[in-house]
Scaffold this active site. Structure first.
Site, short mmCIF file in Angstrom:
data_model
loop_
_atom_site.label_atom_id
_atom_site.label_comp_id
_atom_site.label_asym_id
_atom_site.label_seq_id
_atom_site.Cartn_x
_atom_site.Cartn_y
_atom_site.Cartn_z
N ASP A 132 48.01 61.84 25.70
CA ASP A 132 47.65 63.25 25.55
C ASP A 132 48.81 64.05 24.96
O ASP A 132 49.88 64.17 25.56
CB ASP A 132 47.29 63.77 26.95
CG ASP A 132 46.62 65.12 26.93
OD1 ASP A 132 46.58 65.75 25.86
OD2 ASP A 132 46.15 65.55 28.00
N GLY A 185 41.45 66.83 18.64
CA GLY A 185 40.85 66.82 17.31
C GLY A 185 41.76 67.31 16.21
O GLY A 185 41.35 67.40 15.04
N ASP A 236 39.15 70.75 25.96
CA ASP A 236 38.59 70.29 27.23
C ASP A 236 37.20 70.85 27.50
O ASP A 236 36.94 72.04 27.28
CB ASP A 236 39.50 70.72 28.39
CG ASP A 236 40.81 69.94 28.38
OD1 ASP A 236 41.10 69.26 27.38
OD2 ASP A 236 41.54 70.02 29.38
C1 GLA Z 1 44.59 67.89 28.93
C2 GLA Z 1 43.46 66.91 28.63
C3 GLA Z 1 42.61 66.73 29.86
C4 GLA Z 1 43.46 66.21 31.00
C5 GLA Z 1 44.64 67.14 31.23
C6 GLA Z 1 45.65 66.55 32.21
O1 GLA Z 1 44.10 69.16 29.20
O2 GLA Z 1 42.70 67.37 27.54
O3 GLA Z 1 41.54 65.85 29.60
O4 GLA Z 1 43.89 64.91 30.70
O5 GLA Z 1 45.35 67.42 30.04
O6 GLA Z 1 46.74 67.38 32.44
#
Ligand code: GLA
Length: 755
Positions: free
Chosen positions: A508, A550, A571
């Protein structure tokens, strides 16, 4: 803001709208007359500052659509409004005033006459200094901005000019205010009486008895409401009322209570639970409606049935683990003929393990038997460079437990994946999201925190159940939750993951912004390439899942960094707005989806979710959840359940165990659906399947039942195909030229058309 807002269609908002009275009450409408400028200066909050030379702007469209293309960062809006005390005098409830500012992309501080009154969608009730880092909060673009002040709040200047100043910060993409409504008004009965359906799931007993608890809350701190509460259950198809209950309601200020209701309704019939409160002195009514779930998937047969993927990929030498997914009454006995040398199947668990050295395709015949009969099915094992040949099916801790995830919660989730029977339908991953990390030790090994005392032991446990296990990290120094990331420790981290037995890595972006603040495309790829090399050396098939929302059209280069899937959006949330905005904007990445390379529109928001530790039952209606699973299946998306598996209610389990629907998601051809038709009311998406047939999804975007019309020519289907309804698993006979299907509000139908 994440890209999706561009597609959110910011829809119907083409013009700066003209003023209307909203909600049938007096309001100061803020539809036009706004002043705007980019930049940031605290002096712009002040009423004495002159904005005469500022630009004018519409509040209902983001600034990128109004001449500020490409501008990200700070910008201010100002509005001069007289708030008449007559509005207060005429109001039914006089204690509170609300300022409605549509939505704001991404973060905001709102000042009234120089004082802070709201921040990122939350009212600032008492006077305080504005915090400096409000703009660092994860984008709040999807939240309605409603700031509520007590009528006697000294920050309001009744009958005088008031200066409303909005300091907004765009983290990237569109920018600023959009949506509706924009007004200052007194709050009314409907603003104070809140009905909520998320404190319990609907429970089903026998064939037709349904129980639900909902909560009623009086949000006012001063007003008591007395009147009548009417509860009705109404069938959606014919308007027939199958249940009515009338009861008195006297609700004191601040009170919240739970009300149970039990009634009878046929399981498959769509219906509405309608709650009406009639206030006794004024006769004012507040109405709230909630869809009652309807169950479509037929009961799982007791006879053995093999479910799950028809193809499985593995790289040479990588540890092989595949659990044959099969339903039917226990005990089941599993066998496989023509298993290549190097693999064995456990006849009691259906777990195939070992490893294969030579590249190639191996055709295997799986068989499952119980005392009622047997089922067999062809299964292809492909040993090659690419794996995850069908989208991963599993669970991830984030949407339920957030940062409160622990070893115990992971074990309990794995146990529930098995005991609920989900494993029998192909659900196989148990993924730990953010919140497990501690620091790197002197030798560069990542140490789990105290919530995860034995990572290898945990991985072994999950594997022993026939499941796979995933983990989470960031290419930056810190994860989004502020835990330790992998920056400069990539190789060591991948080695540790492999030695623990990790099968899936979600990687991430998060704090990588600090390393590459204005990342170019190459800089976006680099950290992901780094981890690609590290994983390659680990000699284990670790599904590599990119999470960078994305950016840089990741779908066009995800395969280049060896990714097996990549998030295409920000998210998801358990709202129709979030779900539909994300889901219906996925057409752009269809061409890049292929076996082992999946577009990921984010995890499922069904069942008990909450981002930890407190959970609530999803705010999506059952129809919206049918849309969720239907669309994600057509999109060949990874399906990662985001709810507490230990609280699976009948509807959610039914939704997740329809093998004909899951077979669409798992179709070996791996072609993502394309958008065939889009109107303001409905969309049609279709996906080519390996056997030459087509899966077609019909989606009703309106809040009324709708007959969605389908022309076979739009689907490029000739002749008279045979149609099967996949949710109810019933044949519908042949169709020709055109057909129509009744589709519930925000709901979906999924059919398969075969020659
Ligand atoms: C981001 C990701 C989420 C999750 C959080 C964890 O927001 O997009 O899916 O993994 O981090 O902190």
């Amino acid at each position: 803001m994440k890209k999706m807002l561009l597609f959110a269609g910011i829809i119907a908002l083409a013009l700066c709208f003209s003023c209307k009275t909203s909600h049938n009450r007096d309001a100061v409408l803020l539809d036009s007359g706004w002043k705007f400028r980019t930049g940031d200066d605290p002096a712009w909050a002040s009423a004495s500052y002159s904005d005469a030379k500022w630009d004018t702007i519409c509040p209902n469209k983001v600034w990128e659509e109004q001449g500020y293309k490409g501008y990200d960062g700070f910008a201010w809006y100002r509005y001069h409004a007289v708030i008449p005390s007559s509005m207060r005098l005429k109001a039914f409830i006089k204690d509170s005033i609300q300022i409605l500012l549509g939505k704001i992309d991404d973060c905001d501080q709102v000042f009234l006459n120089g004082e802070l009154i709201g921040e990122n969608g939350r009212t600032v009730y008492t006077k305080r200094e504005p915090p400096v880092d409000f703009f660092k909060e994860q984008g709040r673009w999807f939240i309605d901005r409603r700031y509520v002040l007590a009528s006697n709040d000294p920050r309001i200047h009744w009958d005088k000019e008031n200066l409303l100043a909005i300091r907004s910060f765009d983290q990237g993409g569109a920018g600023g205010m959009f949506g509706s409504p924009f007004e200052i008004s007194m709050t009314d009965l409907q603003d104070h009486l809140k009905f909520d359906y998320t404190s319990s799931a609907f429970t089903f007993t026998g064939d037709s008895t349904i129980t639900k608890k909902f909560t009623i809350q009086n949000l006012s701190s001063t007003e008591e409401f007395k009147g009548k509460l009417t509860i009705e259950a109404i069938l959606s198809d014919n308007g027939i009322n199958v249940y009515t209950e009338n009861t008195g309601l006297d609700i004191t200020p601040g009170l919240k209570f739970e009300k149970p209701v039990t009634f009878k309704k046929s399981m498959a019939a769509p219906a509405i639970l309608k709650i009406t409160f009639t206030e006794s002195t004024s006769g004012k009514k507040v109405t709230s409606e909630m869809e009652i779930p309807y169950i479509l998937t037929p009961k799982i047969p007791a006879k053995p049935r093999i479910n799950g993927a028809k193809v499985f990929g593995v790289r040479p030498w990588s540890p092989f683990q595949y659990k044959v997914a099969a339903s039917g009454s226990a005990p089941l006995v599993y066998s496989a003929s023509d298993l290549p040398q190097g693999l064995v199947i456990d006849q009691f668990t259906g777990l195939i393990t070992g490893s294969l050295k030579k590249k190639g395709d191996y055709l295997v015949k799986l068989k499952v038997t119980n005392k009622l009969g047997s089922d067999s099915r062809d299964f292809k094992i492909v040993v090659g460079d690419v794996f995850s040949l069908t989208p991963p099916l599993g669970w991830n801790s984030w949407n339920c437990w957030g940062l409160t995830v622990s070893d115990q919660k992971i074990r309990q989730s794995a146990d529930a994946m098995k005991s609920s029977g989900l494993i029998d339908h192909g659900w196989s991953y148990i993924n730990i999201d953010d919140g497990w990390e501690d620091t790197h030790d002197r030798d560069g090994n990542i140490l789990p925190n105290a919530k995860f005392p034995n990572m290898k032991g945990l991985c072994n446990y999950v594997h022993s159940l026939g499941l796979k296990i995933g983990i989470y990290s960031s290419p930056g120094p810190k994860t989004c939750g502020g835990y330790e990331g992998s920056y400069t420790f990539e190789a060591k981290d991948a080695q540790n993951y492999a030695s623990w037995g990790i099968d899936y890595l979600k990687y991430d972006w998060c704090s990588y912004w600090n390393i590459a603040p204005k990342a170019t495309l190459d800089q976006m790829k680099n950290p992901y390439k780094e981890m690609k090399h590290a994983i390659r050396k680990a000699n284990r098939d670790i599904h590599y899942s990119l999470c960078q929302y994305g950016m840089g059209d990741v779908w066009s280069w995800g395969a280049e960094v060896d990714a097996n899937s990549w998030r295409t959006t920000g998210d998801i949330e358990d709202t129709w707005e979030s779900l539909s905005t994300i889901g219906f904007s996925q057409g752009k990445c269809s061409p890049w989806s292929a076996p082992g390379r999946w577009n990921d529109p984010d995890m499922l928001v069904v069942g008990w979710v909450g981002w930890g530790p407190a959970l609530h039952y999803t705010r999506l209606t059952s129809s919206e959840q049918y849309t969720h699973i239907t669309l994600w299946s057509l999109l060949a998306a990874p399906l990662l359940i985001g709810c507490d598996l230990n609280q699976l209610d009948a509807f959610t389990l039914n939704l997740l165990t329809n093998d004909e629907v899951l077979a669409i998601n798992q179709d070996p051809l791996g072609k993502q659906a394309v958008q065939v038709k889009k109107t303001s009311e409905y969309e049609i998406w279709a996906r080519d399947l390996e056997d030459g047939s087509k899966a077609v999804g019909l989606f009703n975007k309106t809040d009324k039942p709708l007959n969605v019309p389908v022309d076979l020519k739009d689907l490029k289907v000739n002749g008279k195909p045979v149609m099967r309804d996949l949710w109810s698993q019933t044949d519908l006979g042949r169709v020709a030229v055109h057909f129509e299907m009744k589709t519930q509000p925000h709901g979906a139908r999924l059919v398969k058309l075969a020659k």
